[in-house]
Design a protein around this motif. Sequence first.
Motif, PDB file in Angstrom:
ATOM      1  N   ALA A  83       2.443  13.868 -38.825  1.00 49.54           N
ATOM      2  CA  ALA A  83       2.880  13.487 -37.485  1.00 49.54           C
ATOM      3  C   ALA A  83       4.320  13.001 -37.532  1.00 49.54           C
ATOM      4  N   GLY A  84       5.016  13.163 -36.441  1.00 49.10           N
ATOM      5  CA  GLY A  84       6.398  12.726 -36.358  1.00 49.10           C
ATOM      6  C   GLY A  84       6.509  11.219 -36.328  1.00 49.10           C
ATOM      7  N   ALA A  85       7.750  10.740 -36.432  1.00 47.94           N
ATOM      8  CA  ALA A  85       7.983   9.296 -36.472  1.00 47.94           C
ATOM      9  C   ALA A  85       7.644   8.636 -35.146  1.00 47.94           C
ATOM     10  N   GLY A  86       7.704   9.380 -34.041  1.00 44.24           N
ATOM     11  CA  GLY A  86       7.442   8.793 -32.734  1.00 44.24           C
ATOM     12  C   GLY A  86       5.984   8.782 -32.332  1.00 44.24           C
ATOM     13  N   VAL A  87       5.106   9.298 -33.176  1.00 41.28           N
ATOM     14  CA  VAL A  87       3.684   9.371 -32.838  1.00 41.28           C
ATOM     15  C   VAL A  87       3.013   8.050 -33.205  1.00 41.28           C
ATOM     16  N   ARG A  88       2.373   7.438 -32.222  1.00 42.99           N
ATOM     17  CA  ARG A  88       1.663   6.189 -32.459  1.00 42.99           C
ATOM     18  C   ARG A  88       0.274   6.288 -31.847  1.00 42.99           C
ATOM     19  N   ALA A  89      -0.644   5.546 -32.411  1.00 43.16           N
ATOM     20  CA  ALA A  89      -2.013   5.530 -31.896  1.00 43.16           C
ATOM     21  C   ALA A  89      -2.543   4.111 -31.991  1.00 43.16           C
ATOM     22  N   GLY A  90      -3.427   3.773 -31.080  1.00 45.21           N
ATOM     23  CA  GLY A  90      -4.014   2.438 -31.061  1.00 45.21           C
ATOM     24  C   GLY A  90      -5.491   2.509 -30.728  1.00 45.21           C
ATOM     25  N   LEU A  91      -6.201   1.487 -31.114  1.00 43.51           N
ATOM     26  CA  LEU A  91      -7.636   1.391 -30.869  1.00 43.51           C
ATOM     27  C   LEU A  91      -7.925   0.019 -30.283  1.00 43.51           C
ATOM     28  N   GLY A  92      -8.649  -0.001 -29.175  1.00 43.32           N
ATOM     29  CA  GLY A  92      -8.997  -1.262 -28.549  1.00 43.32           C
ATOM     30  C   GLY A  92      -9.901  -2.109 -29.442  1.00 43.32           C
ATOM     31  N   ARG A  93      -9.688  -3.418 -29.405  1.00 46.06           N
ATOM     32  CA  ARG A  93     -10.489  -4.300 -30.251  1.00 46.06           C
ATOM     33  C   ARG A  93     -11.954  -4.256 -29.854  1.00 46.06           C
ATOM     34  N   LYS A  94     -12.244  -4.137 -28.582  1.00 49.45           N
ATOM     35  CA  LYS A  94     -13.645  -4.060 -28.137  1.00 49.45           C
ATOM     36  C   LYS A  94     -14.305  -2.776 -28.634  1.00 49.45           C
ATOM     37  N   ALA A  95     -13.552  -1.678 -28.590  1.00 51.45           N
ATOM     38  CA  ALA A  95     -14.102  -0.416 -29.089  1.00 51.45           C
ATOM     39  C   ALA A  95     -14.334  -0.486 -30.594  1.00 51.45           C
ATOM     40  N   ALA A  96     -13.404  -1.097 -31.320  1.00 48.69           N
ATOM     41  CA  ALA A  96     -13.599  -1.245 -32.762  1.00 48.69           C
ATOM     42  C   ALA A  96     -14.804  -2.116 -33.068  1.00 48.69           C
ATOM     43  N   ALA A  97     -14.972  -3.193 -32.318  1.00 46.94           N
ATOM     44  CA  ALA A  97     -16.130  -4.061 -32.534  1.00 46.94           C
ATOM     45  C   ALA A  97     -17.427  -3.337 -32.237  1.00 46.94           C
ATOM     46  N   LEU A  98     -17.445  -2.479 -31.225  1.00 50.69           N
ATOM     47  CA  LEU A  98     -18.656  -1.721 -30.894  1.00 50.69           C
ATOM     48  C   LEU A  98     -19.017  -0.742 -32.008  1.00 50.69           C
ATOM     49  N   VAL A  99     -18.000  -0.071 -32.560  1.00 50.89           N
ATOM     50  CA  VAL A  99     -18.256   0.864 -33.662  1.00 50.89           C
ATOM     51  C   VAL A  99     -18.802   0.117 -34.881  1.00 50.89           C
ATOM     52  N   LEU A 100     -18.194  -1.003 -35.216  1.00 52.66           N
ATOM     53  CA  LEU A 100     -18.646  -1.767 -36.381  1.00 52.66           C
ATOM     54  C   LEU A 100     -20.027  -2.357 -36.145  1.00 52.66           C
ATOM     55  N   ARG A 101     -20.329  -2.729 -34.920  1.00 51.26           N
ATOM     56  CA  ARG A 101     -21.674  -3.248 -34.628  1.00 51.26           C
ATOM     57  C   ARG A 101     -22.733  -2.155 -34.835  1.00 51.26           C
ATOM     58  N   ASP A 102     -22.434  -0.946 -34.385  1.00 52.63           N
ATOM     59  CA  ASP A 102     -23.379   0.149 -34.590  1.00 52.63           C
ATOM     60  C   ASP A 102     -23.596   0.421 -36.077  1.00 52.63           C
ATOM     61  N   ARG A 103     -22.539   0.341 -36.860  1.00 51.50           N
ATOM     62  CA  ARG A 103     -22.689   0.563 -38.293  1.00 51.50           C
ATOM     63  C   ARG A 103     -23.474  -0.579 -38.938  1.00 51.50           C
ATOM     64  N   ALA A 104     -23.265  -1.810 -38.456  1.00 52.25           N
ATOM     65  CA  ALA A 104     -24.008  -2.939 -39.012  1.00 52.25           C
ATOM     66  C   ALA A 104     -25.494  -2.832 -38.705  1.00 52.25           C
ATOM     67  N   MET A 105     -25.834  -2.294 -37.530  1.00 54.45           N
ATOM     68  CA  MET A 105     -27.244  -2.165 -37.165  1.00 54.45           C
ATOM     69  C   MET A 105     -27.967  -1.124 -38.007  1.00 54.45           C
ATOM     70  N   GLU A 106     -27.205  -0.268 -38.698  1.00 52.72           N
ATOM     71  CA  GLU A 106     -27.830   0.736 -39.555  1.00 52.72           C
ATOM     72  C   GLU A 106     -28.289   0.158 -40.893  1.00 52.72           C
ATOM     73  N   VAL A 107     -27.864  -1.055 -41.212  1.00 54.96           N
ATOM     74  CA  VAL A 107     -28.249  -1.670 -42.481  1.00 54.96           C
ATOM     75  C   VAL A 107     -29.705  -2.114 -42.397  1.00 54.96           C
ATOM     76  N   SER A 108     -30.444  -1.822 -43.415  1.00 50.01           N
ATOM     77  CA  SER A 108     -31.858  -2.193 -43.452  1.00 50.01           C
ATOM     78  C   SER A 108     -32.012  -3.709 -43.445  1.00 50.01           C
ATOM     79  N   GLY A 109     -32.867  -4.182 -42.566  1.00 49.52           N
ATOM     80  CA  GLY A 109     -33.126  -5.615 -42.472  1.00 49.52           C
ATOM     81  C   GLY A 109     -32.369  -6.303 -41.367  1.00 49.52           C
ATOM     82  N   VAL A 110     -31.369  -5.657 -40.761  1.00 48.48           N
ATOM     83  CA  VAL A 110     -30.595  -6.265 -39.687  1.00 48.48           C
ATOM     84  C   VAL A 110     -31.313  -6.032 -38.367  1.00 48.48           C
ATOM     85  N   ARG A 111     -31.668  -7.121 -37.701  1.00 51.31           N
ATOM     86  CA  ARG A 111     -32.336  -7.006 -36.415  1.00 51.31           C
ATOM     87  C   ARG A 111     -31.345  -7.044 -35.255  1.00 51.31           C
TER      88      ARG A 111
END
Length: 201
Positions: free
Chosen positions: A116-144
């Motif tokens: 990508a060029g030097a002017g290309v930037r991307a961002g991710l919302g903190r709420k969206a990141a937290a939602l993704v990580l929460r879904d991954r955490a729920m996949e761990v065995s034993g997590v209710r």
Amino acid sequence: MTAPAGSPARHRDQDAPRHAPPRRFWSVRRVPAALTALVILAVACLFLYDLAAVRAHRPGMRWRQELARQLDRHTPADTAVLIAGGVLALAGLVLLVLAIAPGLRGILMMRAPEGAGAGVRAGLGRKAAALVLRDRAMEVSGVRSARVKAGRRRVKVRATSHFRELEDVRTDLDGVLAVAVEELGLARPLPARVRVRRGKE
């Protein structure tokens, strides 16, 4: 004589260009800018109208005459003058901070994709990141249940477990979340602080 197998790789790593961290997005701040412009416009129009009235040999507005009397009566050492000056200074400081701070603290900067060029930037919302990580955490065995809060410097995870040893669940969560955070492609790594407790039956 042949060079050791690891030498070319080390040489390439040293010669590879190091990309600067991506610049944060700047907030447009339309509301503060519009309010400031409206206040300045209103004050300018008021003074312009009063000046035109005086030029037309009409008496000036009462508020300006009263302001002139108050300024003649009070000194800079008066309490009211000091309070008004402090309020104006604080307002100016707030406007200055809004002008020089990027804002948009709810967006986490991501790494630029390869090629990508030097002017290309991307961002991710903190709420969206937290939602993704929460879904991954729920996949761990034993997590209710799991609550994830993604900050600008770290991720806080609070999970409840209804079976398995808490230390085992915490170890699995640490590993899963480390991989999940890496997969988000963030420019700055976010270490996860994990807390696991036993859920109420």
